[in-house]
Design a protein around this motif. Structure first.
Motif, PDB file in Angstrom:
ATOM      1  N   ASN A  31       3.155   6.856 -11.659  1.00 18.14           N
ATOM      2  CA  ASN A  31       2.410   7.883 -10.911  1.00 18.14           C
ATOM      3  C   ASN A  31       2.630   7.712  -9.415  1.00 18.14           C
ATOM      4  N   VAL A  32       1.992   8.601  -8.653  1.00 15.05           N
ATOM      5  CA  VAL A  32       2.185   8.642  -7.210  1.00 15.05           C
ATOM      6  C   VAL A  32       1.569   7.443  -6.493  1.00 15.05           C
ATOM      7  N   ALA A  33       0.726   6.696  -7.174  1.00 18.48           N
ATOM      8  CA  ALA A  33       0.123   5.506  -6.563  1.00 18.48           C
ATOM      9  C   ALA A  33       1.203   4.519  -6.116  1.00 18.48           C
ATOM     10  N   ALA A  34       2.348   4.527  -6.797  1.00 22.44           N
ATOM     11  CA  ALA A  34       3.449   3.632  -6.425  1.00 22.44           C
ATOM     12  C   ALA A  34       3.878   3.876  -4.982  1.00 22.44           C
ATOM     13  N   LEU A  35       3.970   5.145  -4.586  1.00 24.30           N
ATOM     14  CA  LEU A  35       4.376   5.466  -3.211  1.00 24.30           C
ATOM     15  C   LEU A  35       3.359   4.957  -2.196  1.00 24.30           C
ATOM     16  N   TRP A  36       2.079   5.095  -2.498  1.00 16.08           N
ATOM     17  CA  TRP A  36       1.031   4.616  -1.591  1.00 16.08           C
ATOM     18  C   TRP A  36       1.059   3.101  -1.468  1.00 16.08           C
ATOM     19  N   LEU A  37       1.262   2.428  -2.583  1.00 18.90           N
ATOM     20  CA  LEU A  37       1.318   0.968  -2.553  1.00 18.90           C
ATOM     21  C   LEU A  37       2.533   0.470  -1.761  1.00 18.90           C
ATOM     22  N   VAL A  38       3.668   1.107  -1.978  1.00 18.15           N
ATOM     23  CA  VAL A  38       4.881   0.721  -1.244  1.00 18.15           C
ATOM     24  C   VAL A  38       4.697   1.013   0.246  1.00 18.15           C
ATOM     25  N   GLY A  39       4.096   2.151   0.586  1.00 19.05           N
ATOM     26  CA  GLY A  39       3.831   2.474   1.983  1.00 19.05           C
ATOM     27  C   GLY A  39       2.941   1.433   2.641  1.00 19.05           C
ATOM     28  N   GLY A  40       1.906   1.002   1.911  1.00 16.22           N
ATOM     29  CA  GLY A  40       1.015  -0.032   2.441  1.00 16.22           C
ATOM     30  C   GLY A  40       1.730  -1.353   2.650  1.00 16.22           C
ATOM     31  N   MET A  41       2.560  -1.731   1.688  1.00 18.78           N
ATOM     32  CA  MET A  41       3.302  -2.982   1.832  1.00 18.78           C
ATOM     33  C   MET A  41       4.358  -2.889   2.926  1.00 18.78           C
ATOM     34  N   ALA A  42       4.990  -1.713   3.066  1.00 21.85           N
ATOM     35  CA  ALA A  42       5.974  -1.524   4.139  1.00 21.85           C
ATOM     36  C   ALA A  42       5.300  -1.701   5.494  1.00 21.85           C
ATOM     37  N   LEU A  43       4.108  -1.151   5.625  1.00 21.40           N
ATOM     38  CA  LEU A  43       3.362  -1.313   6.867  1.00 21.40           C
ATOM     39  C   LEU A  43       3.040  -2.782   7.118  1.00 21.40           C
ATOM     40  N   TRP A  44       2.645  -3.496   6.066  1.00 19.40           N
ATOM     41  CA  TRP A  44       2.342  -4.921   6.202  1.00 19.40           C
ATOM     42  C   TRP A  44       3.579  -5.720   6.620  1.00 19.40           C
TER      43      TRP A  44
END
Length: 194
Positions: A138-151
């Protein structure tokens, strides 16, 4: 990097580090520091790249969608480019050893290392995207990757740049205090005249 010592005799205090060393001694020290950094990055890249190469031989790989396969191909190419950039300084050093080019070697190895870190950032994000898409569907993968990319960006780039900015601010404050005025001393100004 690349700054010459203060006096013309080939030795002096490096204005940035406060060390008494020649250009060659500074290059040797910087090369040793760079090797320690590369050891950490190379180990992680080699493990990640090995994992990526093994994925294609797993039974579930055939079940991946076209999008996931494309993400996989991009990730493997990024992993290859990362490995090349982070292993490149070793080859550069080996081919130039004995040619009295250590300062230039350190400069180029540092540039390759920075490029490799940028590629590693992309590889990590792409790997996370592939794994989380397969795991979550699902789309949650994109949000999680975005959060980790920011980190990753904060840990790898923002914190060091913030430290540099703070140090520059501290140095300019020290310069203002030492001149007794509100302006930093002019580097081109030779000082008081007799």
């Amino acid at each position: 990097m690349g700054q010459r010592p203060v006096d013309s005799g080939g030795s002096g205090t490096n204005p940035r580090s406060g060390r008494q060393e020649t250009e060659e001694e500074r290059a040797d020290r910087q090369w040793g520091d760079l090797l320690q950094e590369l050891r950490v990055a190379q180990t992680g890249v080699q493990i990640l790249f090995g994992f990526l190469l093994a994925v294609v031989f797993q039974p579930r790989f055939a079940d991946l969608s076209t999008v996931d396969r494309n993400i996989y191909v991009v990730t493997v190419m990024l992993g290859s480019a990362t490995a090349a950039a982070l292993i490149g300084p070793v080859s550069y050093h080996r081919l130039l050893t004995g040619r009295r080019m250590k300062p230039q070697t350190v400069t180029w190895a540092s540039r390759l290392t920075k490029l490799g870190l940028g590629l590693l950032f992309c590889t990590m994000c792409s790997t996370l995207l592939l794994i989380l898409r397969v795991a979550l569907h699902n789309v949650a993968a994109l949000w999680l990757v975005g959060g980790m990319a920011l980190w990753f960006l904060v840990c790898w780039f923002v914190f060091p740049l913030w430290a540099i900015a703070r140090d520059n601010g501290r140095r300019s404050d020290d310069g203002r205090r030492s001149t007794g005025g509100g302006e930093a001393p002019d580097a081109a100004d030779p000082g008081p005249r007799p």
